[in-house]
Design a protein around this motif. Structure first.
Motif, PDB file in Angstrom:
ATOM      1  N   PHE A 173       0.851  -1.193   0.000  1.00 46.32           N
ATOM      2  CA  PHE A 173       0.000   0.000   0.000  1.00 46.32           C
ATOM      3  C   PHE A 173       0.890   1.248   0.000  1.00 46.32           C
ATOM      4  N   GLY A 174       0.420   2.288  -0.668  1.00 44.06           N
ATOM      5  CA  GLY A 174       1.153   3.548  -0.673  1.00 44.06           C
ATOM      6  C   GLY A 174       1.078   4.239   0.675  1.00 44.06           C
ATOM      7  N   LEU A 175       2.163   4.912   1.046  1.00 40.76           N
ATOM      8  CA  LEU A 175       2.231   5.636   2.314  1.00 40.76           C
ATOM      9  C   LEU A 175       2.717   7.051   2.075  1.00 40.76           C
ATOM     10  N   PHE A 181       6.820   0.844   5.997  1.00 38.39           N
ATOM     11  CA  PHE A 181       6.770  -0.450   6.662  1.00 38.39           C
ATOM     12  C   PHE A 181       8.148  -1.107   6.724  1.00 38.39           C
ATOM     13  N   PHE A 182       9.067  -0.627   5.910  1.00 32.84           N
ATOM     14  CA  PHE A 182      10.361  -1.285   5.787  1.00 32.84           C
ATOM     15  C   PHE A 182      11.485  -0.255   5.871  1.00 32.84           C
ATOM     16  N   PRO A 183      11.796   0.199   7.078  1.00 33.04           N
ATOM     17  CA  PRO A 183      12.825   1.229   7.235  1.00 33.04           C
ATOM     18  C   PRO A 183      14.231   0.676   7.023  1.00 33.04           C
ATOM     19  N   LEU A 222       3.888  -0.140  11.292  1.00 33.78           N
ATOM     20  CA  LEU A 222       4.226   1.117  10.641  1.00 33.78           C
ATOM     21  C   LEU A 222       5.389   1.792  11.375  1.00 33.78           C
ATOM     22  N   PHE A 223       6.304   2.378  10.597  1.00 33.30           N
ATOM     23  CA  PHE A 223       7.407   3.167  11.127  1.00 33.30           C
ATOM     24  C   PHE A 223       7.268   4.597  10.605  1.00 33.30           C
TER      25      PHE A 223
END
Length: 338
Positions: A173-175, A181-183, A222-223
């Motif tokens: 999904f776009g953020l 989600f993947f730092p 979420l980050f």
């Protein structure tokens, strides 16, 4: 606009003593003026790394309002679902189960009567595909709908709904900018030295259930950077987080059965003892995360703020009263800036 001295002293005393490893505070007003403060460390062990504004925090349950509830309301705006749909409309395998009768509105507002799900051993259920298949079919012991119980499980199910409606995993999904989600682990704030996983968690989700699902989940995963989360607070305060109608629905109190818990479709309303502080107006709302994160908005005073800490580093077993700290920060900000 500047961070009040009283607020800064409070946070600096905790980070200087290492009672709190690190803290990032951001404040914005209705004119769009911002102030930020970054103190302490992104990591203390096994080696120390100073905290910077570019570091990503594990937002934990801030995932619920900032991603899951928002995406459910966005899907409602597009006509892909309605918050009063029963769960079975989107997870048809629940059609013959009592769970399938509970609505998305009830799941969003923690009034569906589903268990809290805090200590679900999902990592024992198999791979992420097996977990996703089992979650809706598990014989959950349900309470009567309308009874408020804060529930990770409800939001795990909403995550499955989003994946079905969106036709892709949550991680695709776009953020908004500043959320991920993947730092990059090198730019991620450390959380716990986890005995189960055998390492200090950095750039990997702290929550065990989300970790078992591969990271992104409806309740956690979420980050976000300080600027990224503060941008969400600003859009909630000044408009544009969703359409005007959907944003109003997101912050509106949910019925008489929710009066004691104060849940809306995405947030928690101001009430005695809540995390935003006793000086907030009755229109204020916010949400917190287990790792020490939080976001609050007070439209009446034209102020919104986020406090991000890594209070579970190196262990969740700490003497710091995070809830008291959050209230103190809110109160000092409102006294000076509200």
């Amino acid at each position: 606009m500047d961070i009040p001295d009283s607020t800064a002293r409070l946070l600096r005393s905790l980070t200087d003593s290492r009672a709190l490893s690190g803290a990032a505070l951001g404040v914005v007003n209705s004119a769009g003026e911002r102030a930020t403060l970054v103190l302490g460390h992104a990591q203390l062990t096994p080696e120390a790394h100073p905290l910077t504004p570019e570091h990503c925090f594990d937002l934990a349950s801030l995932t619920k309002p900032l991603f899951t509830a928002r995406e459910v309301l966005r899907a409602t705006e597009r006509g892909q679902l309605d918050v009063d749909d029963p769960l079975a409309a989107h997870l048809p395998e629940t059609a013959e189960l009592p769970l399938g009768e509970r609505t998305l509105r009830q799941l969003l507002s923690h009034s569906a009567g589903v268990p809290a799900g805090g200590f679900l051993p999902l990592h024992e259920w198999g791979d992420p595909a097996a977990i996703r298949a089992r979650l809706p079919l598990e014989p959950w012991e349900l309470r009567e709908p309308g009874e408020a119980e804060y529930s990770d499980l409800g939001y795990l199910l909403l995550g499955l709904v989003l994946e079905r409606v969106g036709g892709r995993p949550l991680g695709e999904f776009g953020l908004d900018e500043g959320l991920t989600f993947f730092p990059d682990p090198d730019r991620a704030v450390a959380t716990e030295a986890c005995p189960w996983r055998g390492r200090v968690m950095r750039g990997e989700v702290h929550d065990e259930k989300a970790f078992a699902l591969g990271g992104p989940a409806g309740h956690a995963g979420l980050f976000g950077t300080l600027d990224g989360v503060l941008a969400q607070a600003e859009r909630l305060l000044r408009g544009g987080w969703l359409s005007a109608a959907a944003q109003a629905a997101a912050v509106r109190p949910e019925g008489a059965s929710q009066t004691s818990s104060g849940h809306t479709l995405a947030f928690v309303q101001a009430q005695p003892g809540w995390s935003g502080g006793s000086l907030c107006s009755a229109r204020a709302f916010g949400h917190t995360g287990f790792t020490g994160t939080g976001l609050w908005v007070d439209p009446e005073y034209g102020l919104a703020w986020t406090l991000l800490t890594n209070r579970v580093h190196p262990s969740r077993h700490t003497s710091i009263d995070t809830q008291a700290l959050r209230r103190a920060v809110g109160n000092t900000l409102l006294a000076e800036l509200g």
